[in-house]
Design a protein around this motif. Structure first.
Motif, PDB file in Angstrom:
ATOM      1  N   ALA A   1      38.993  38.237  42.434  1.00  0.00           N
ATOM      2  CA  ALA A   1      38.908  37.226  41.378  1.00  0.00           C
ATOM      3  C   ALA A   1      37.702  37.483  40.486  1.00  0.00           C
ATOM      4  N   ALA A   2      36.627  38.008  41.050  1.00  0.00           N
ATOM      5  CA  ALA A   2      35.436  38.296  40.257  1.00  0.00           C
ATOM      6  C   ALA A   2      35.693  39.432  39.279  1.00  0.00           C
ATOM      7  N   VAL A   3      36.452  40.431  39.693  1.00  0.00           N
ATOM      8  CA  VAL A   3      36.784  41.558  38.815  1.00  0.00           C
ATOM      9  C   VAL A   3      37.682  41.089  37.673  1.00  0.00           C
ATOM     10  N   ALA A   4      38.634  40.240  37.968  1.00  0.00           N
ATOM     11  CA  ALA A   4      39.533  39.723  36.931  1.00  0.00           C
ATOM     12  C   ALA A   4      38.761  38.863  35.936  1.00  0.00           C
ATOM     13  N   ALA A   5      37.823  38.077  36.411  1.00  0.00           N
ATOM     14  CA  ALA A   5      37.014  37.242  35.516  1.00  0.00           C
ATOM     15  C   ALA A   5      36.103  38.105  34.652  1.00  0.00           C
TER      16      ALA A   5
ATOM     17  N   ARG B   1      36.749  41.167  33.658  1.00  0.00           N
ATOM     18  CA  ARG B   1      37.562  41.847  32.641  1.00  0.00           C
ATOM     19  C   ARG B   1      37.880  40.931  31.464  1.00  0.00           C
ATOM     20  N   LYS B   2      37.971  39.647  31.712  1.00  0.00           N
ATOM     21  CA  LYS B   2      38.231  38.719  30.617  1.00  0.00           C
ATOM     22  C   LYS B   2      37.011  38.564  29.710  1.00  0.00           C
TER      23      LYS B   2
ATOM     24  N   PRO C   1      38.138  47.818  24.575  1.00  0.00           N
ATOM     25  CA  PRO C   1      37.505  49.093  24.201  1.00  0.00           C
ATOM     26  C   PRO C   1      37.661  49.419  22.717  1.00  0.00           C
ATOM     27  N   ALA C   2      38.769  49.024  22.104  1.00  0.00           N
ATOM     28  CA  ALA C   2      38.957  49.309  20.676  1.00  0.00           C
ATOM     29  C   ALA C   2      37.912  48.584  19.834  1.00  0.00           C
TER      30      ALA C   2
END
Length: 80
Positions: free
Chosen positions: A2-6, A8-9, A14-15
């Motif tokens: 859940a920490a990784v998903a948060a 990423r938001k 990258p663009a």
């Protein structure tokens, strides 16, 4: 997980990062080119006089650098 998903938001795409990096590189390159070339015209740099509204007008000794312009009626207002 859940920490990784948060995380990423919160990270911009990258663009967008690439675009901002390109924008910064173009700004630095244009600033460096302008600094290398120098002023557009010799009389267009600051003269060191104050702009406190001393009524200096323009011309050689007036501190305006010869930038007096009378725009007149440029937008067709008819003097209204």
């Amino acid at each position: 997980m859940a920490a990784v998903a948060a995380l990423r938001k919160l990270v911009p795409p990258p663009a967008l990062c690439g675009f901002l990096l390109l924008l910064a590189v173009m700004f630095v390159a244009s600033y460096a080119a302008g600094a290398a070339v120098g002023p557009v015209a010799p009389g267009m740099h600051e003269t060191g006089t104050s702009r406190d509204g001393d009524g200096g007008g323009g011309g050689e000794d007036g501190g305006g650098g010869g930038m007096d312009m009378d725009m007149g009626d440029t937008h067709g207002s008819g003097g209204r």
